[in-house]
Design an enzyme around this catalytic site. Structure first.
Site, PDB file in Angstrom:
ATOM      1  CB  SER A 115     -10.886   1.346   9.319  1.00  0.00           C
ATOM      2  OG  SER A 115     -10.192   0.935   8.170  1.00  0.00           O
ATOM      3  CB  ALA A 116     -13.533   1.621   4.817  1.00  0.00           C
ATOM      4  CG  ASP A 117      -8.471  -0.727   6.210  1.00  0.00           C
ATOM      5  OD1 ASP A 117      -8.577  -0.021   5.305  1.00  0.00           O
ATOM      6  OD2 ASP A 117      -7.460  -0.439   6.956  1.00  0.00           O
ATOM      7  CB  VAL A 153      -5.800  -1.944   4.451  1.00  0.00           C
ATOM      8  CG1 VAL A 153      -6.295  -3.480   4.186  1.00  0.00           C
ATOM      9  CG2 VAL A 153      -4.491  -1.873   5.210  1.00  0.00           C
ATOM     10  CD  GLU A 177      -1.069   0.405   3.827  1.00  0.00           C
ATOM     11  OE1 GLU A 177      -1.511   1.512   3.553  1.00  0.00           O
ATOM     12  OE2 GLU A 177      -1.154  -0.422   4.613  1.00  0.00           O
ATOM     13  CG  ASP A 186     -13.302   6.323  13.225  1.00  0.00           C
ATOM     14  OD1 ASP A 186     -13.304   5.537  12.352  1.00  0.00           O
ATOM     15  OD2 ASP A 186     -12.577   7.225  13.636  1.00  0.00           O
ATOM     16  CE  LYS A 230      -6.454   6.946   6.169  1.00  0.00           C
ATOM     17  NZ  LYS A 230      -6.859   7.139   7.424  1.00  0.00           N
ATOM     18  CE  LYS A 282       1.061   1.735  14.564  1.00  0.00           C
ATOM     19  NZ  LYS A 282       0.984   1.723  13.410  1.00  0.00           N
TER      20      LYS A 282
END
Ligand code: PSU
Ligand code: MN
Length: 302
Positions: free
Chosen positions: A139-141, A105, A23, A137, A85, A158
């Site tokens: 992540s779209a990952d 990602v 990425e 919140d 991003k 993390k």
């Protein structure tokens, strides 16, 4: 889709050779210059040394590039945060306007899959943020792992995230979370999180057979392989968690939200630890590149 794989990648895919996507958000938003460029180029070399072909992914002038040149990687590193991003929801605007974009990602998976690349090595994935019960919140990952057929090799996530909730969402979405020679979910800087993965993979062949079984059964979606940071570079959990807690508190005080939060936390952690966390970050990506290459090679032999 407007995706361009370079000749080397196209040839390798046609010959069923192992190709590994990488990425560009980790380059432009995840590490400072020049370490970001040095790391990106070194990761490509490790993949080559392991007999696979690297394909760093990003958006250049509105075109999804799968397999950047070293000069392009240098540009992503030098321009850093001035390159937006780009996650799934940003993609249409960036493509339409012919802009540059650093792929997360999620978007790296989209472009890799479009080009026919099955494997993707990175450091850490996005997930459910702490306090998501209020902020929503997530992540779209995670959604991308649910729907796109790419295997992602990472060092877990993390502890800036809520790891138990991240695992729950992955379970809901049907994403296998597999530990590479571990039963525990690694937490990026540390080998342990106190959380169990779904299954432990014995070796690269074991991983390849699981990936093949998912594909042959026609199950869509990704697979997450979590490979712990090497012992000699791992952090003391209490030490790094204190740093992370401080960074998360600071982000709350400054009302940093949305797509800014992850880059903010990564940069603050690197600042507070005086670069020591950056070294761990670099080394764990190297380790993932080695393991990811072995898995991709084993898969191509099946
Ligand atoms: N976590 C890291 N390093 C990173 C990222 C996450 O430890 O570089 C980057 C990846 O590109 C990931 C993205 O896809 O941040 C997630 O951002 P968000 O939480 O806004 O979806
Ligand atoms: Mn988010």
């Amino acid at each position: 889709m407007n995706v361009r794989a370079n000749e080397e990648v196209k040839t390798a895919l046609a010959e069923k050779k192992p190709v590994i996507a990488l990425e560009s958000t980790i380059i432009s938003h995840g590490m400072p210059y020049p370490q970001n460029v040095q790391t990106a180029l070194a990761v490509e070399k490790i993949i080559r040394d392991h007999g696979a072909i690297p394909a760093t992914v990003g958006i250049i002038d509105g075109i999804g590039v799968v397999g950047m040149t070293p000069d392009e990687i240098e540009e992503f590193g030098k321009r850093g945060m001035t390159i937006p991003k780009v996650s799934r929801r940003d993609l249409p605007v960036i493509l339409a306007r012919g802009s540059w974009g650093a792929t997360t990602v999620a978007t790296t998976m989209i472009l890799a899959a479009e080009a026919g690349v099955d494997f993707f090595v990175t450091g850490g994935i996005g997930g459910v943020h702490r306090g998501a019960e209020n902020t929503f919140d997530i992540s779209a990952d995670l959604e991308e792992l649910a729907r796109t057929n790419v295997t992602v090799i990472c060092a877990g996530a993390k502890a800036i995230l809520d790891l138990p909730k991240t695992l729950e969402v992955l379970e809901t979405k049907g994403v296998p979370v597999l530990g590479y020679q571990t039963q525990e979910l690694p937490a990026f800087y540390t080998r342990k999180s106190g959380l169990k993965v779904d299954y432990e993979l014995k070796d690269a062949e074991d991983a390849a057979s699981v990936i093949k079984a998912k594909r042959e059964f026609g199950l869509t979606g990704g697979i997450l392989i979590a490979n712990p940071v090497p012992e000699e570079y791992s952090y003391d959990a209490d030490e790094i968690n204190a740093v992370i807690d401080d960074a998360v508190r600071e982000a709350e005080e400054k009302h940093i939200t949305g797509k800014e939060i992850t880059p903010f936390l990564l940069a603050r952690i690197a600042e507070i630890t005086g670069g020591k966390s950056l070294e761990a970050n670099i080394q764990l990506v190297f380790n993932n590149a080695a393991v990811g290459s072995e898995i991709a090679k084993a898969y191509c032999k099946l």
